[in-house]
Design an enzyme around this catalytic site. Sequence first.
Site, PDB file in Angstrom:
ATOM      1  N   ASP A  59       0.884  -1.170   0.000  1.00 49.05           N
ATOM      2  CA  ASP A  59       0.000   0.000   0.000  1.00 49.05           C
ATOM      3  C   ASP A  59       0.918   1.214   0.000  1.00 49.05           C
ATOM      4  O   ASP A  59       1.637   1.444   0.982  1.00 49.05           O
ATOM      5  CB  ASP A  59      -0.895  -0.024   1.249  1.00 49.05           C
ATOM      6  CG  ASP A  59      -1.859   1.159   1.304  1.00 49.05           C
ATOM      7  OD1 ASP A  59      -1.580   2.213   0.685  1.00 49.05           O
ATOM      8  OD2 ASP A  59      -2.886   1.045   1.975  1.00 49.05           O
ATOM      9  N   ASN A  86       2.665   2.905 -10.707  1.00 48.33           N
ATOM     10  CA  ASN A  86       1.396   2.845 -11.429  1.00 48.33           C
ATOM     11  C   ASN A  86       0.180   3.022 -10.512  1.00 48.33           C
ATOM     12  O   ASN A  86      -0.866   3.495 -10.961  1.00 48.33           O
ATOM     13  CB  ASN A  86       1.314   1.488 -12.153  1.00 48.33           C
ATOM     14  CG  ASN A  86      -0.072   1.180 -12.667  1.00 48.33           C
ATOM     15  OD1 ASN A  86      -0.496   1.730 -13.672  1.00 48.33           O
ATOM     16  ND2 ASN A  86      -0.801   0.312 -11.957  1.00 48.33           N
ATOM     17  N   TYR A 163      -7.508  15.232  -8.150  1.00 46.87           N
ATOM     18  CA  TYR A 163      -6.797  14.285  -9.013  1.00 46.87           C
ATOM     19  C   TYR A 163      -5.857  15.036  -9.949  1.00 46.87           C
ATOM     20  O   TYR A 163      -4.684  14.672 -10.104  1.00 46.87           O
ATOM     21  CB  TYR A 163      -7.801  13.457  -9.815  1.00 46.87           C
ATOM     22  CG  TYR A 163      -7.146  12.453 -10.747  1.00 46.87           C
ATOM     23  CD1 TYR A 163      -6.478  11.340 -10.235  1.00 46.87           C
ATOM     24  CD2 TYR A 163      -7.199  12.599 -12.136  1.00 46.87           C
ATOM     25  CE1 TYR A 163      -5.877  10.412 -11.077  1.00 46.87           C
ATOM     26  CE2 TYR A 163      -6.603  11.680 -12.987  1.00 46.87           C
ATOM     27  CZ  TYR A 163      -5.942  10.586 -12.446  1.00 46.87           C
ATOM     28  OH  TYR A 163      -5.341   9.672 -13.285  1.00 46.87           O
ATOM     29  N   LYS A 167      -1.661  14.823 -10.093  1.00 43.42           N
ATOM     30  CA  LYS A 167      -0.855  14.386 -11.243  1.00 43.42           C
ATOM     31  C   LYS A 167       0.055  15.527 -11.726  1.00 43.42           C
ATOM     32  O   LYS A 167       1.177  15.265 -12.176  1.00 43.42           O
ATOM     33  CB  LYS A 167      -1.762  13.888 -12.373  1.00 43.42           C
ATOM     34  CG  LYS A 167      -2.505  12.581 -12.054  1.00 43.42           C
ATOM     35  CD  LYS A 167      -1.596  11.377 -11.860  1.00 43.42           C
ATOM     36  CE  LYS A 167      -2.380  10.061 -11.788  1.00 43.42           C
ATOM     37  NZ  LYS A 167      -1.531   8.873 -11.578  1.00 43.42           N
ATOM     38  N   THR A 198     -10.391   0.722 -18.113  1.00 42.55           N
ATOM     39  CA  THR A 198     -10.131  -0.113 -16.939  1.00 42.55           C
ATOM     40  C   THR A 198     -11.279   0.135 -15.954  1.00 42.55           C
ATOM     41  O   THR A 198     -12.273   0.760 -16.313  1.00 42.55           O
ATOM     42  CB  THR A 198      -8.799   0.287 -16.266  1.00 42.55           C
ATOM     43  OG1 THR A 198      -8.927   1.637 -15.786  1.00 42.55           O
ATOM     44  CG2 THR A 198      -7.624   0.211 -17.237  1.00 42.55           C
TER      45      THR A 198
END
Length: 247
Positions: A59, A86, A163, A167, A198
């Site tokens: 984790d 990833n 988010y 990034k 995904t």
Amino acid sequence: MTNKIVTLVTGGNRGMGLALIKALHAQGQQLIMGSRDLAKGRSAVEVAHLSDVTVVQLDVTDSQSIQAAVNAIQNQYGQLDILINNAGAAFDHHQRPSLIKLETIQADLNLNFLGTIAMTQACLPLLTKSSPSKIINISSMMGSLTNALDPQSSVYHASAIGYQASKAALNMFTIQLAKELQTTNITVNAVDPGMVATEFGGITPELASQHGAKSIAHGIQRTIDLATDKDNTTTGTFSNTDGPVAW
Ligand SMILES: NC(=O)c1ccc[n+]([C@@H]2O[C@H](COP(=O)([O-])OP(=O)(O)OC[C@H]3O[C@@H](n4cnc5c(N)ncnc54)[C@H](OP(=O)(O)O)[C@@H]3O)[C@@H](O)[C@H]2O)c1
């Protein structure tokens, strides 16, 4: 101990992480799958008939889990040549920047930014021993400030401040670490997979496809190219299969 290239993929139990493991395994690398749920990782390896892939509980938001995983790699292989950061998720969905809860933004930053840094710092002693070695950060075009300002870009219409900021911050980590390591044999790059079908974001791959998401094979191609690049001279870049992505 092995004479193969040893590669760790975080968040490897499903999605693009699992596809990267399958593809790089097929290229002859020794893969280590990081899976925050060990049972899920073992099951994924079994279903994919990847018996020689090592699964470690990992984790990336838990420092003890990170250190235990790195110790296990040290003990079993004594080396790490490629780290593919990833593991990632988006915790915010279309909330207005003026209203979004700080806890939501914190969750994005903890995983995608701080978790990636913690993972990288813990792996650097092993990566430094290998030569050459690589760090590949799975970023996103959603973190591109240039695209967020460009009305012609799909990112212009996105509103996922946590988010996107996580990034963008990951991209800055990529730049700064690449500069710090530029006189070493460790390269550091960020990759934009594009919008890929995904379970990312809690939807099904089928629904994602209907919304225009590309195949997993397409999403992992740039990472495969970097991970199998024998020259290992490319560093400090942000790219996808079409070439450079604007920071
Ligand atoms: N799909 C897209 O359209 C897209 C676009 C741009 C960028 N990306 C990026 O691509 C990467 C892979 O995404 P994906 O589409 O393959 O998503 P996914 O199918 O949702 O897989 C995400 C992986 O990250 C793992 N993970 C989540 N939190 C973690 C933690 N705290 N520690 C370790 N692992 C954790 C998940 O584990 P569990 O199974 O335990 O949840 C899972 O293995 C992410 O960094 C994502 O931001 C995706």
